[in-house]
Scaffold this motif. Sequence first.
Motif, PDB file in Angstrom:
ATOM      1  N   GLY A   1       0.816  -1.213   0.000  1.00 50.30           N
ATOM      2  CA  GLY A   1       0.000   0.000   0.000  1.00 50.30           C
ATOM      3  C   GLY A   1       0.842   1.251   0.000  1.00 50.30           C
ATOM      4  O   GLY A   1       0.550   2.233  -0.705  1.00 50.30           O
ATOM      5  N   LEU A   2       1.914   1.252   0.771  1.00 48.76           N
ATOM      6  CA  LEU A   2       2.777   2.431   0.840  1.00 48.76           C
ATOM      7  C   LEU A   2       3.554   2.623  -0.458  1.00 48.76           C
ATOM      8  O   LEU A   2       3.805   3.760  -0.879  1.00 48.76           O
ATOM      9  CB  LEU A   2       3.742   2.295   2.032  1.00 48.76           C
ATOM     10  N   ILE A   3       3.931   1.516  -1.105  1.00 52.19           N
ATOM     11  CA  ILE A   3       4.595   1.642  -2.401  1.00 52.19           C
ATOM     12  C   ILE A   3       3.640   2.275  -3.410  1.00 52.19           C
ATOM     13  O   ILE A   3       4.020   3.154  -4.196  1.00 52.19           O
ATOM     14  CB  ILE A   3       5.075   0.259  -2.900  1.00 52.19           C
ATOM     15  N   GLY A   4       2.378   1.837  -3.359  1.00 48.61           N
ATOM     16  CA  GLY A   4       1.384   2.442  -4.233  1.00 48.61           C
ATOM     17  C   GLY A   4       1.242   3.927  -3.989  1.00 48.61           C
ATOM     18  O   GLY A   4       1.163   4.734  -4.922  1.00 48.61           O
ATOM     19  N   TRP A   5       1.231   4.295  -2.708  1.00 50.79           N
ATOM     20  CA  TRP A   5       1.155   5.720  -2.360  1.00 50.79           C
ATOM     21  C   TRP A   5       2.375   6.471  -2.896  1.00 50.79           C
ATOM     22  O   TRP A   5       2.257   7.551  -3.478  1.00 50.79           O
ATOM     23  CB  TRP A   5       1.063   5.868  -0.852  1.00 50.79           C
ATOM     24  N   ALA A   6       3.561   5.892  -2.709  1.00 46.48           N
ATOM     25  CA  ALA A   6       4.783   6.567  -3.134  1.00 46.48           C
ATOM     26  C   ALA A   6       4.825   6.770  -4.642  1.00 46.48           C
ATOM     27  O   ALA A   6       5.387   7.748  -5.137  1.00 46.48           O
ATOM     28  CB  ALA A   6       6.003   5.750  -2.681  1.00 46.48           C
TER      29      ALA A   6
ATOM     30  N   GLN B   1      -9.144   4.310   3.649  1.00 49.07           N
ATOM     31  CA  GLN B   1      -8.343   4.048   2.448  1.00 49.07           C
ATOM     32  C   GLN B   1      -7.642   5.324   1.989  1.00 49.07           C
ATOM     33  O   GLN B   1      -6.436   5.327   1.689  1.00 49.07           O
ATOM     34  CB  GLN B   1      -9.238   3.529   1.323  1.00 49.07           C
ATOM     35  N   GLN B   2      -8.391   6.407   1.937  1.00 46.03           N
ATOM     36  CA  GLN B   2      -7.815   7.673   1.511  1.00 46.03           C
ATOM     37  C   GLN B   2      -6.754   8.148   2.496  1.00 46.03           C
ATOM     38  O   GLN B   2      -5.706   8.672   2.086  1.00 46.03           O
ATOM     39  CB  GLN B   2      -8.921   8.715   1.373  1.00 46.03           C
TER      40      GLN B   2
ATOM     41  N   PRO C   1      -3.949   2.957  -3.287  1.00 42.44           N
ATOM     42  CA  PRO C   1      -4.188   1.550  -2.972  1.00 42.44           C
ATOM     43  C   PRO C   1      -5.672   1.222  -3.122  1.00 42.44           C
ATOM     44  O   PRO C   1      -6.519   2.013  -2.785  1.00 42.44           O
ATOM     45  CB  PRO C   1      -3.739   1.429  -1.511  1.00 42.44           C
ATOM     46  N   VAL C   2      -5.952   0.034  -3.588  1.00 43.83           N
ATOM     47  CA  VAL C   2      -7.336  -0.309  -3.881  1.00 43.83           C
ATOM     48  C   VAL C   2      -8.176  -0.329  -2.610  1.00 43.83           C
ATOM     49  O   VAL C   2      -9.324   0.054  -2.613  1.00 43.83           O
ATOM     50  CB  VAL C   2      -7.404  -1.689  -4.572  1.00 43.83           C
ATOM     51  N   VAL C   3      -7.628  -0.751  -1.533  1.00 42.93           N
ATOM     52  CA  VAL C   3      -8.372  -0.788  -0.273  1.00 42.93           C
ATOM     53  C   VAL C   3      -7.380  -0.812   0.860  1.00 42.93           C
ATOM     54  O   VAL C   3      -6.218  -1.108   0.671  1.00 42.93           O
ATOM     55  CB  VAL C   3      -9.293  -2.032  -0.221  1.00 42.93           C
TER      56      VAL C   3
END
Length: 298
Positions: free
Chosen positions: A41-46, A193-194, A51-53
Motif C-alpha cells: 500500500g505504501l509503495i502504491g502511495w509513493a 483508504q484515503q 491503494p485499492v483498499v
Amino acid sequence: MRWDDFRSSDNVEDRRGGGGGGFQMPGGRGGLGIGTIIVVGLIGWALGINPVVLIGGLEALNGLGGSQQQSAPPPSRQSQPSKPTDEMGRFASAVLAQTEDVWSDIFRADGKTYQDPKLVLFSGATRSACGGAQSAMGPFYCPLDQKVYLDLSFFNEMKRKFNAPGDFAAAYVIAHEVGHHVQNLIGILPKVQQAQARASSRAEANALSVRVELMADCLAGVWAYHANARFRILAPGDVEEALGAASAIGDDRLQKQSQGFAVPDSFTHGSSQQRVSWFTRGLKSGNMQQCNTFQGAI
C-alpha cells in the motif's frame, strides 16, 4: 450461549469440501501478512497509485502460520447459497442471522437500510473478490463482494493455541467481521483508504489499521448488547469467553508469544487491553456512536 432455537440466515454460502483476518486487500494473495500488504500500500502511495483498499491483516491471528499457497475451487462451485446442516455451520448461520436482525433494527432507527453481508464457509482455500483466501489467514471481510470468509477450523485453533474456547468467543469473531461490513456501509472504510494513501510512514498506516480493528471490536459489543436484549443469548460465563478471546488475540500478546517482545509501531489490531476495552464499551453502551475510534484522524 443460546443459539440453537433461532433462525438460520439465508445468506450463507457453504463451499466446504472444495481463509483471512480483518479486512482482505483486493487483489491480495492468501499467504500475505499484514506487513507485506501495508508495504504494498505504501509503495502504491509513493508511486502516486491509490491503494485499492486499506488494511490487510491476519484477523484475530497473526501467528497461525501457513503461508503455503493452496489451490482454490473454481468459481462455478462458489455461487449458490446453501444452509449448512452440521452443528458448527448451523451455529455460524444462526449468529449471522442475529447480526442481520440487530443491525437492520439499528439502521432502521437511524432512517437507513441495512444490507446483509454474505457468509462464506470454506475449508483450506477459496476465492474472493479480494483475492485468494486460506485457512491460515483466519476470518476476513472483503468489501468488494461484501462477504465474510470463514474456515470453521479457526475456532478449534482459538481453543487449542490461544485458550479461547466457547460459543460466544466464536460469535464475537463473526460479529467482529460483520462490524467491518457495518464500517463499509457507513463509509468508514473508504475514508480510511484515503487516509492510508496519504500516510507518511508504515507506523502511521498501522495506526489506522488499529483504529479500524478496535472499532469493529466495539461494534461486535454493540451487537452483543442488542442480541442479548432481544434474544437473551447470554449465559453465565459468556462475556468472559469473549473478553478472553479479545485479550488472546491482542498484538502485544501475539508478538510476545512469537518473538518474546512487542513492537507497538507494528501493531495492526491493537493491544489486548485495547481490544477488551473497546469490545466492553460497545457491550455496555449498545450505542454505535460510542465506537468512534478515529476522532478526527480521517
